[in-house]
Design an enzyme around this catalytic site. Sequence first.
Site, PDB file in Angstrom:
ATOM      1  N   TYR A 190       4.015  -6.153   9.359  1.00  0.00           N
ATOM      2  CA  TYR A 190       4.025  -4.727   9.387  1.00  0.00           C
ATOM      3  C   TYR A 190       5.292  -4.193  10.287  1.00  0.00           C
ATOM      4  O   TYR A 190       5.651  -2.918   9.727  1.00  0.00           O
ATOM      5  CB  TYR A 190       2.723  -4.322  10.221  1.00  0.00           C
ATOM      6  CG  TYR A 190       1.495  -4.688   9.140  1.00  0.00           C
ATOM      7  CD1 TYR A 190       1.573  -5.545   8.165  1.00  0.00           C
ATOM      8  CD2 TYR A 190       0.176  -4.067   9.544  1.00  0.00           C
ATOM      9  CE1 TYR A 190       0.526  -5.693   7.462  1.00  0.00           C
ATOM     10  CE2 TYR A 190      -0.819  -4.098   8.932  1.00  0.00           C
ATOM     11  CZ  TYR A 190      -0.597  -4.959   7.668  1.00  0.00           C
ATOM     12  OH  TYR A 190      -1.970  -5.420   7.125  1.00  0.00           O
ATOM     13  N   HIS A 202       0.767  -1.225   0.141  1.00  0.00           N
ATOM     14  CA  HIS A 202       0.199   0.086   0.028  1.00  0.00           C
ATOM     15  C   HIS A 202       1.041   1.232  -0.231  1.00  0.00           C
ATOM     16  O   HIS A 202       0.660   2.215   0.817  1.00  0.00           O
ATOM     17  CB  HIS A 202      -1.037   0.008   1.080  1.00  0.00           C
ATOM     18  CG  HIS A 202      -2.061  -1.147   0.960  1.00  0.00           C
ATOM     19  ND1 HIS A 202      -3.351  -0.790   0.685  1.00  0.00           N
ATOM     20  CD2 HIS A 202      -2.066  -2.607   1.304  1.00  0.00           C
ATOM     21  CE1 HIS A 202      -3.956  -2.061   0.444  1.00  0.00           C
ATOM     22  NE2 HIS A 202      -3.227  -2.762   0.927  1.00  0.00           N
TER      23      HIS A 202
END
Length: 340
Positions: free
Chosen positions: A327, A57
């Site tokens: 992440y 993203h």
Amino acid sequence: MSRLAVNLAVKLFLGVSSAAVVFGALPAQAADDPSPDQMVDAIQNITGLHKGLRRNHGKGFCGAGTFKGDPDAAALSVSPLFFSESLPVLFRFSIAGPNPSASDAAPAPRGLALQITLPDGGLQDLVMINAPFFPAATVKSFYDFQVASASDPATGKPDPEKLKAYIASNPAAKTFIDWLKANNPPDSYGDSRYYSIHAFKFVDAAKQGHWVKWRFEPRDGAKGLTAEEIAAAPHDFLEQKLADRLQTGPVEWDMIVTLGEPGDPIDNPTLLWPAERREIKAGILSLTTAGAASAGTCEDVMFDPNLLGPGIEASPDPILAYRSGAYAVSYGRRLQEKTP
């Protein structure tokens, strides 16, 4: 945990291991699971390194607004989300994939990440995409998808035979790609539904658990680009279109919670629950500023779907459990790249 504390925790863990998780040890992995570092490497290899940016993203922008809970949800969960008139929300809108220069009309999922500040200063993250399910049921399968999507150094593009072979042996990936083909990208971030994908447990005042999924339903209505609009679309339009819409007032979504029943899968994000499941309205999400008006407010935040406040618990979904570690690796790398 405050946003500052979360960011500081990541910095501290970087001194221990690039694969360390902000909230503790890595979740248990299957024997053939790649490490979070390997997963991030595979995603990074799709379009090459973009220093200082999110590994997935990569293209996106920030926003700010509020969330107001609904009493119907308060009966299912003691989460402060559903007992508060108005809570501040940090938004990030994005396009899936590592390329920060992707076209806004690209046939890729759109993302909506929210960080909601609770009354006691704690945080609740909600991380969603505009597809109702995921292309892989296991960490290894998702990793193999990224490897198959990597750019060939000779051509700068993925090897179509590798992708074809992967899809042929992974029905969930084919189902996901077919869904993308049948559902054109939204014409605006404000005209899109967003789905939790994973199941979560709502815990009520009697400590009873309720398995749920949720989606955010746009009050402006869901609208996809037509084939003609995709062909004529400029490279960048999503940020400006949302800014223009905000000139007329807040952009809003209803949070719709779907209640699972015994037998509904809670550990496989590729599977949908039956359409006839009971649904309730859990709150209203309002976006009041976005883009240049909110510049920089979300880019140093690690939105983590496992950052949960009281009254909401994670499911035993292996993809969900794995996301925190990956992440943290991505966050750590871009933080190091930004540090002089």
